[in-house]
Design an enzyme around this catalytic site. Structure first.
Site, mmCIF file in Angstrom:
data_model
loop_
_atom_site.group_PDB
_atom_site.id
_atom_site.type_symbol
_atom_site.label_atom_id
_atom_site.label_comp_id
_atom_site.label_asym_id
_atom_site.label_seq_id
_atom_site.Cartn_x
_atom_site.Cartn_y
_atom_site.Cartn_z
ATOM 1 C CE LYS A 79 -1.776 -1.169 4.040
ATOM 2 N NZ LYS A 79 -0.918 -2.452 4.400
ATOM 3 C CG HIS A 207 1.055 -1.288 11.962
ATOM 4 N ND1 HIS A 207 1.549 -0.122 12.435
ATOM 5 C CD2 HIS A 207 1.328 -1.151 10.691
ATOM 6 C CE1 HIS A 207 2.182 0.552 11.070
ATOM 7 N NE2 HIS A 207 2.117 -0.331 10.135
ATOM 8 C CD GLU A 279 1.825 -6.327 8.605
ATOM 9 O OE1 GLU A 279 1.241 -5.545 8.642
ATOM 10 O OE2 GLU A 279 1.262 -7.548 8.716
HETATM 11 N N1 PLP Z 1 0.793 -3.105 7.803
HETATM 12 C C1 PLP Z 1 -0.493 -2.418 7.908
HETATM 13 C C2 PLP Z 1 -1.456 -3.351 8.363
HETATM 14 C C3 PLP Z 1 -0.576 -1.150 7.588
HETATM 15 O O1 PLP Z 1 -1.817 -0.455 7.937
HETATM 16 C C4 PLP Z 1 0.394 -0.306 7.333
HETATM 17 C C5 PLP Z 1 0.376 1.123 7.147
HETATM 18 O O2 PLP Z 1 -0.688 1.567 7.217
HETATM 19 C C6 PLP Z 1 1.707 -0.952 7.134
HETATM 20 C C7 PLP Z 1 1.919 -2.265 7.359
HETATM 21 C C8 PLP Z 1 2.864 -0.068 6.747
HETATM 22 O O3 PLP Z 1 3.565 0.619 7.563
HETATM 23 P P1 PLP Z 1 4.629 1.590 7.485
HETATM 24 O O4 PLP Z 1 4.833 2.239 6.126
HETATM 25 O O5 PLP Z 1 4.412 2.350 8.668
HETATM 26 O O6 PLP Z 1 5.957 0.778 7.584
#
Ligand code: PLP
Length: 431
Positions: A79, A207, A279
């Protein structure tokens, strides 16, 4: 999987890596592209905003991850930036992928990634997507509430489930705990229900919030996860994976990773039979993308009382476009001059006011009709900019183009020029 098949060449790509100065490569890419645009004659679109992506930076971030968190296998959060070359490089480096939707899963599977390298990390899933992941063999998914367990029991009882627990996300840039995560006083009842429904809980996830800044949040989450591992045993679940989520930023990574690694060593020591995954999104891509934007209009603002002149510069990208990160990700992108008066000034300090000189003040606006479309209220340069000049903004890789809209008819897909400040990154893509 394909990484294993290509092992000898893969290792060769890493061993023969040669590093080149990233700024030089990015500067050359900018110079070539902006030099080719003639503002008096160009067609619509030729002066559009564009990115330069240094995939060598993504490669370096991966090495940094491996050095600081050798036990933790990253599942890149698609994402954050689903750029196809970023995904291809990470797949070649052997990371897994955290996907939030059918679209992301399809994109990753399309690269030849094995379904067991994917986690569908969305605790509140679409029914038809659950049927889809079952059909393509993506088994790992998260849940955090009883309704979701009933949904999974109906649609995909063979799924491998991660119980996502709530965290203290108060120190993060983008908070998530008001929407996701099981409070610790509900985890036992969720495990009991999963047992009753005959489901397969395999792990715990959390998270700490995107852009987290308090390492203590990681420690607390690991402690809570450990509690859930103990609870699970009493329901007959021998959990085997801990997913420590995202939230890592380049600036604080070593500190965060140190605290996390210590907590893992204490509560989930090596050899305890628990695999650790994460993640990360922002960590991998934020610094890898630089964007160039064109000044399309300028308004001169004279203040006779103060005897000053400032300018409003209107550029061809804004908060409805790639600067969506200002609204959604609480960022403050910093404008620098890329090209002015026929000269490329990328990474020279030639455009900054000299010490003690206030310079000329600009506010920088996006191209839409909305007043909210403001990129910077006040930026100072040492020269007068005009229509046709270019600005650039660094650190534009995370939560930018993925959340851009086409509001007012401006395009949300833009060219990306790829450069490779680590030859290993290019070699891996060429395998
Ligand atoms: N995993 C989940 C479920 C998330 O909602 C997000 C970001 O919103 C991420 C991973 C990635 O987070 P980051 O970009 O802070 O590493």
């Amino acid at each position: 999987n394909h990484v294993v098949k290509k092992k000898p060449q893969y290792l060769g790509a890493l061993q023969n890596n040669v590093a080149v100065d990233p700024k030089q490569l990015i500067g050359e890419a900018f110079h070539q592209r902006v030099g080719a645009v003639n503002h008096e004659l160009c067609d619509p679109g030729e002066e559009d905003t564009f990115f330069v992506a240094d995939l060598g930076e993504v490669y370096r971030q991966h090495l940094r991850w491996k050095k600081n968190l050798p036990r933790v296998k990253p599942f890149y959060a698609v994402k954050c930036n689903p750029d196809p070359k970023v995904l291809q490089l990470l797949a070649a480096l052997g990371t897994g992928f955290d996907c939030a939707s059918k679209g992301e899963i399809e994109q990753v599977l399309g690269l030849g990634v094995s379904p067991d390298h994917i986690i569908y990390a969305q605790p509140c899933k679409t029914n038809s997507y659950v049927r889809y992941v079952k059909s393509v063999g993506v088994k790992q998914m998260t849940f955090d509430n009883a309704d979701e367990l009933h949904k999974i029991a109906k649609l995909f009882p063979g799924a491998e489930l991660f119980l996502r627990i709530m965290t203290d996300d108060t120190s993060s840039l983008c908070r998530l705990s008001m929407k996701f995560g099981a409070p610790m006083d509900t985890t036992e009842s969720l495990l009991a229900l999963a047992k009753e429904l005959g489901l397969n809980v395999v792990g715990v996830s959390f998270h700490v919030g995107s852009g987290a800044s308090d390492p203590a949040a990681f420690r607390k989450a690991v402690v809570d996860a450990h509690t859930v591992f103990q609870q699970a045993l009493t329901y007959g679940f021998h959990l085997r994976v801990l997913d420590v989520g995202g939230g890592f930023c380049g600036e604080t990574f070593e500190t965060m990773a140190g605290v996390l690694d210590d907590a893992l060593a204490e509560y989930f020591p090596s050899g305890c039979g628990v695999d650790i995954i994460a993640e990360p999104g922002r960590f991998y891509v934020a610094t890898a993308f630089t964007i160039a934007c064109n000044i399309i209009a300028r308004r001169t603002v004279d203040d006779p009382a103060a005897k000053t002149t400032s300018y409003m510069a209107y550029i061809n990208d804004g908060v409805y476009g790639n600067f969506s990160s200002i609204m959604f990700d609480h960022q403050h992108p910093v404008a620098k001059i890329l090209h002015a008066g026929g000269q490329t000034l990328y990474n020279t300090y030639a455009a900054e006011p000299a010490p003690g000189d206030e310079g000329i003040e600009y506010s920088i606006w996006g191209p839409t009709c909305d007043g909210i479309d403001l990129i910077s209220q006040s930026t100072r340069f040492n020269r007068i900019l005009d229509v046709g000049d270019w600005l650039y903004f660094e650190n534009m890789g995370a939560y930018t183009k993925c959340s851009a809209t086409q509001f007012n008819g401006f395009p949300n897909a833009h060219d990306t020029i790829y450069v490779y400040s680590e030859s290993g990154a290019k070699a891996l893509l060429d395998l």
